[in-house]
Design a protein around this motif. Structure first.
Motif, short mmCIF file in Angstrom:
data_model
loop_
_atom_site.label_atom_id
_atom_site.label_comp_id
_atom_site.label_asym_id
_atom_site.label_seq_id
_atom_site.Cartn_x
_atom_site.Cartn_y
_atom_site.Cartn_z
N UNK A 18 0.83 -1.21 0.00
CA UNK A 18 0.00 0.00 0.00
C UNK A 18 0.86 1.25 0.00
N UNK A 19 1.97 1.23 0.74
CA UNK A 19 2.88 2.37 0.76
C UNK A 19 3.50 2.62 -0.61
N UNK A 20 3.86 1.54 -1.29
CA UNK A 20 4.43 1.66 -2.64
C UNK A 20 3.40 2.25 -3.60
N UNK A 21 2.17 1.74 -3.54
CA UNK A 21 1.11 2.23 -4.42
C UNK A 21 0.82 3.71 -4.15
N UNK A 22 0.73 4.07 -2.88
CA UNK A 22 0.46 5.47 -2.51
C UNK A 22 1.55 6.40 -3.02
N UNK A 23 2.80 5.96 -2.90
CA UNK A 23 3.92 6.80 -3.32
C UNK A 23 3.94 6.99 -4.83
N UNK A 24 3.57 5.96 -5.58
CA UNK A 24 3.61 6.04 -7.04
C UNK A 24 2.48 6.91 -7.58
N UNK A 25 1.25 6.68 -7.11
CA UNK A 25 0.12 7.43 -7.67
C UNK A 25 -1.00 7.67 -6.67
N UNK A 26 -1.09 6.89 -5.59
CA UNK A 26 -2.19 7.00 -4.63
C UNK A 26 -3.14 5.82 -4.72
#
Length: 256
Positions: A18-26
């Motif tokens: 989830x942290x990776x997804x949030x950092x890339x685009x949200x």
């Protein structure tokens, strides 16, 4: 609170993803909130949301610091936007009880699809100069957009990061990478207001939240480095994927 070894593993890995997804685009909440509810069905939805928010704010803030150090958007501008975001997201949270989310979802779905079509058919959009154009009407337009999107985040929320990136890119004629760095800072501020409310209400399970926060920060740092390595092209593709995923998710909530 004991979830068993497998439960802790699922939640920790999920928080990192989830942290990776949030950092890339949200949109990391689409990953972690369902996992929390699945592994710990005894938790109230508000508790799951609050616990997720601790992790999300930690990871988003961490990614914001990394991106801002590398991209270096104007700091004075970010401070003004951050303050407006804090206030307007709080006002949105107060107004949330008065808004019908079943009315809002179709509007947001239409806006997301429109964004996806625009980005898909404008390959030059988001590929301009890093710093773009500043001053004059652009400053006021950006502050107005931040106020409106932050208020929306307080009321409803899905797609906030994407709308911020699109607004900054369009207003400042800059690339997606610079807009993403700015969006992370503003999105951190919009989330803080909700977290304060959750903490005041005693909804956070701190033992779980702190573990997930650490995992989320690790994922967010990996995501921030992915964004810096992939540049504007990666953000364009991620944005289009988010449009599809969020449109399907909101449609399922509305009509499923």
């Amino acid at each position: 609170m004991d979830f068993g070894l497998s439960g802790w593993a699922v939640l920790t890995i999920g928080a990192a993803v989830a942290g990776w997804v949030d950092a890339v685009i949200g949109g990391g909440g689409l990953v972690l909130i369902p996992l929390i509810l699945a592994v710990a069905p005894q938790l109230a939805p508000a508790t799951a949301l609050a616990t997720n928010k601790v992790a999300a704010v930690s990871g988003t803030a961490s990614a914001a610091v990394t991106l801002v150090k590398k991209v270096r958007p104007p700091k004075g501008e970010l401070i003004r936007m951050g303050l407006i975001a804090l206030v307007c997201s709080g006002l949105g949270a107060v107004a949330a009880a008065l808004m019908d989310k079943d009315v809002m979802r179709p509007v947001i779905i239409v806006l997301m699809v429109a964004v996806g079509i625009f980005v898909a058919f404008r390959p030059d959009f988001g590929s301009g100069d890093g710093q773009g154009l500043r001053g004059g009407w652009r400053t006021w337009a950006a502050l107005g957009a931040v106020a409106a999107i932050a208020f929306y985040d307080g009321i409803f929320g899905p797609g906030t990061g994407m709308f911020l990136i699109m607004a900054f890119t369009a207003i400042f004629s800059q690339n997606f990478l610079t807009s993403a760095a700015m969006a992370k800072v503003v999105n951190t501020c919009t989330n803080v207001g909700a977290l304060v409310v959750f903490i005041a209400g005693g909804h956070v399970v701190w033992a779980l939240a702190l573990v997930l926060a650490v995992a989320n920060i690790i994922g967010a740092q990996l995501g921030a480095r992915t964004v810096l390595g992939g540049g504007a092209k990666l953000i364009r593709y991620a944005l289009l994927v988010l449009v599809v995923v969020m449109s399907v998710y909101l449609s399922w909530q509305q009509w499923g």
